[in-house]
Motif scaffolding. Structure first.
Motif, short mmCIF file in Angstrom:
data_model
loop_
_atom_site.label_atom_id
_atom_site.label_comp_id
_atom_site.label_asym_id
_atom_site.label_seq_id
_atom_site.Cartn_x
_atom_site.Cartn_y
_atom_site.Cartn_z
N PHE A 9 0.83 -1.21 0.00
CA PHE A 9 0.00 0.00 0.00
C PHE A 9 0.87 1.26 0.00
N GLN A 10 1.83 1.32 0.93
CA GLN A 10 2.66 2.53 1.03
C GLN A 10 3.54 2.69 -0.21
N ASP A 14 3.88 5.94 -2.47
CA ASP A 14 5.18 6.56 -2.74
C ASP A 14 5.42 6.69 -4.25
N ASN A 15 4.84 5.78 -5.02
CA ASN A 15 5.02 5.82 -6.47
C ASN A 15 3.87 6.52 -7.20
N GLU A 16 3.09 7.26 -6.46
CA GLU A 16 2.01 8.06 -7.05
C GLU A 16 0.95 7.20 -7.75
N ARG A 140 -4.61 15.95 -6.31
CA ARG A 140 -3.53 14.96 -6.41
C ARG A 140 -3.46 14.10 -5.16
N ASN A 141 -4.55 14.05 -4.39
CA ASN A 141 -4.46 13.22 -3.18
C ASN A 141 -4.52 11.74 -3.57
N SER A 142 -4.08 10.88 -2.67
CA SER A 142 -3.85 9.48 -3.05
C SER A 142 -5.11 8.65 -3.25
N TYR A 143 -6.26 9.12 -2.78
CA TYR A 143 -7.48 8.31 -2.94
C TYR A 143 -8.23 8.72 -4.22
N GLY A 144 -8.31 7.80 -5.16
CA GLY A 144 -8.84 8.08 -6.49
C GLY A 144 -10.17 8.84 -6.53
N PRO A 145 -11.23 8.31 -5.90
CA PRO A 145 -12.54 8.98 -6.02
C PRO A 145 -12.53 10.41 -5.47
N TYR A 146 -11.77 10.65 -4.42
CA TYR A 146 -11.71 12.01 -3.85
C TYR A 146 -10.94 12.92 -4.80
N MET A 211 0.22 13.59 5.52
CA MET A 211 1.25 13.93 4.52
C MET A 211 1.91 12.63 4.05
N LYS A 212 2.16 11.71 4.95
CA LYS A 212 2.82 10.46 4.59
C LYS A 212 1.93 9.65 3.63
N TRP A 213 0.62 9.75 3.85
CA TRP A 213 -0.34 9.05 2.98
C TRP A 213 -0.70 9.87 1.74
N LYS A 214 -0.13 11.05 1.61
CA LYS A 214 -0.42 11.95 0.48
C LYS A 214 -1.91 12.27 0.37
N ILE A 215 -2.57 12.31 1.52
CA ILE A 215 -3.92 12.89 1.54
C ILE A 215 -3.72 14.39 1.53
N LYS A 216 -2.73 14.83 2.30
CA LYS A 216 -2.30 16.22 2.27
C LYS A 216 -0.98 16.32 1.51
N ARG A 217 -0.83 17.36 0.71
CA ARG A 217 0.42 17.59 -0.01
C ARG A 217 1.19 18.77 0.56
N PHE A 218 0.48 19.65 1.25
CA PHE A 218 1.09 20.82 1.89
C PHE A 218 0.53 20.92 3.30
N SER A 219 1.30 21.51 4.18
CA SER A 219 0.82 21.64 5.56
C SER A 219 -0.14 22.82 5.67
N ASN A 220 -0.89 22.85 6.77
CA ASN A 220 -1.83 23.95 7.01
C ASN A 220 -1.14 25.31 6.92
#
Ligand code: ACO
Length: 311
Positions: A9-10, A14-16, A140-146, A211-220
């Motif tokens: 999964f990770q 990591d490979n987008e 560009r978040n990691s979960y396709g439908p979102y 951030m590690k899960w690439k749900i977030k790409r930038f911090s608040n």
């Protein structure tokens, strides 16, 4: 050595490579997405209230048509996002229940009142502007439908932001009373908009994992700084100022420095004690209760049709 499910999964992340509904995912990833996407959906739906409030009072047919379209877009965003959350195994009824019972959060910003027509422009410029800053990276978040839902949402949000700025630009060229109304709306909406990005990075419990899960790409704080930098320039075009005496260009960092955020106010609003929290939730609960007969009638009709088809 064979990789564990978690490592596979990770590795995808990591490979987008996007995670899709039927892929294996850690339970905490699923729960984080359900939390964020459902809060986001609730925000779109609650967000219709402060603006819907002005549809009957828009100053011209053109402004009314624009505002109607915008509020309708927000409804659409809410429905896409609920659908995206459903792919993670939560039902829409559960999400509604979480909202109506006060368990679910929604964006702090929609608990502030829209007092004058200029507030509608300020909401477009600042609130939708802040929303885009946060949402473009979510495409560009990691979960396709979102991620896919966010592409269309962002296109529409960018129209919302532009119509808001344009309506403020018209006020900025208007009478002294209109200019005053404009500056007052900016004064009211600036700080709540800056707070929309959430707690500062050191007080944001979910950021590191997201951030590690690439749900977030930038911090608040990164997104907040970008927003301040852009608005500090745009406000000059309106001939207005942002209500922050500490706002100052910093040559060394290449960013605007800005004043202390009132975190006490932020947490008060998030925990249900903002100026309009009660009013907003009451409006949603009433809409739900008053729509019960429609849901009942639709279900009864569907059941009858099903029976007719079977015989
Ligand atoms: N309003 C209400 N609650 C907030 C806000 C806010 N502006 N910012 C943060 N919070 C909450 C978080 O939901 C979290 O609470 P929870 O643990 O009960 O869920 C808590 O404060 C701590 O914050 P973070 O650790 O920073 O939480 P997170 O990693 O989820 O980041 C953020 C918050 C940036 C809002 C993120 O969830 C996000 O990007 N959401 C999607 C965008 C969105 O919801 N936009 C809505 C407004 S825009 C619009 O609808 C037009």
């Amino acid at each position: 050595a064979t990789l564990t499910l978690e490592e596979v999964f990770q590795d995808k992340i990591d490979n987008e490579i996007r995670i899709e509904p039927k892929d294996w995912m850690p339970e905490a990833y699923r729960q984080t997405l359900i939390r964020q996407i459902s809060q986001h959906a609730h925000s779109e739906i609650i967000g219709m209230l402060p603006e819907g409030n002005w549809i009957t009072r828009a100053p011209s047919l053109k402004r009314k048509a624009i505002l109607l379209a915008k509020v309708q877009d927000e409804a659409g965003h809410g429905l896409y996002l609920y659908a995206a959350a459903e792919t993670l195994g939560i039902s829409r009824d559960e999400m509604y229940d979480q909202l109506h019972s006060g368990k679910a959060k929604y964006s702090s910003i929609f608990n502030y009142p829209t007092l004058t027509w200029a507030d509608i422009g300020a909401v477009g410029w600042l609130v939708d502007g802040a929303a885009i800053m946060n949402q473009v990276p979510l495409c560009r978040n990691s979960y396709g439908p979102y991620a896919r839902a966010m592409v269309r949402v962002c296109k529409e949000e960018s129209f919302h932001q532009r119509q808001g700025f344009e309506s403020l630009l018209v006020l900025s060229k208007g009478s002294p009373a209109q200019k005053r109304m404009l500056q007052e709306a900016i004064n009211r909406w600036w700080w709540p908009s800056v707070m929309m990005f959430g707690p500062s990075d050191d007080a944001s419990p979910h950021s590191a994992q997201s951030m590690k899960w690439k749900i977030k790409r930038f911090s608040n704080d990164e997104l907040r700084q970008k927003f301040v930098d852009i608005c500090a320039e745009q406000v000059k075009i309106l001939g207005c100022t942002l209500p922050d005496p500490d706002l100052k260009w910093n040559e060394a960092t290449g960013h605007y420095d800005f004043g202390e955020i009132n975190w006490k106010e932020f947490w008060e609003v998030v925990s249900g004690n903002g100026p309009c929290n009660k009013q907003r939730l009451d409006a949603r609960r009433n809409a739900w209760d008053e729509g019960q007969w429609v849901r009942d009638a639709a279900s009864a009709h569907a059941a009858k049709r099903k029976q007719r088809m079977a015989t």
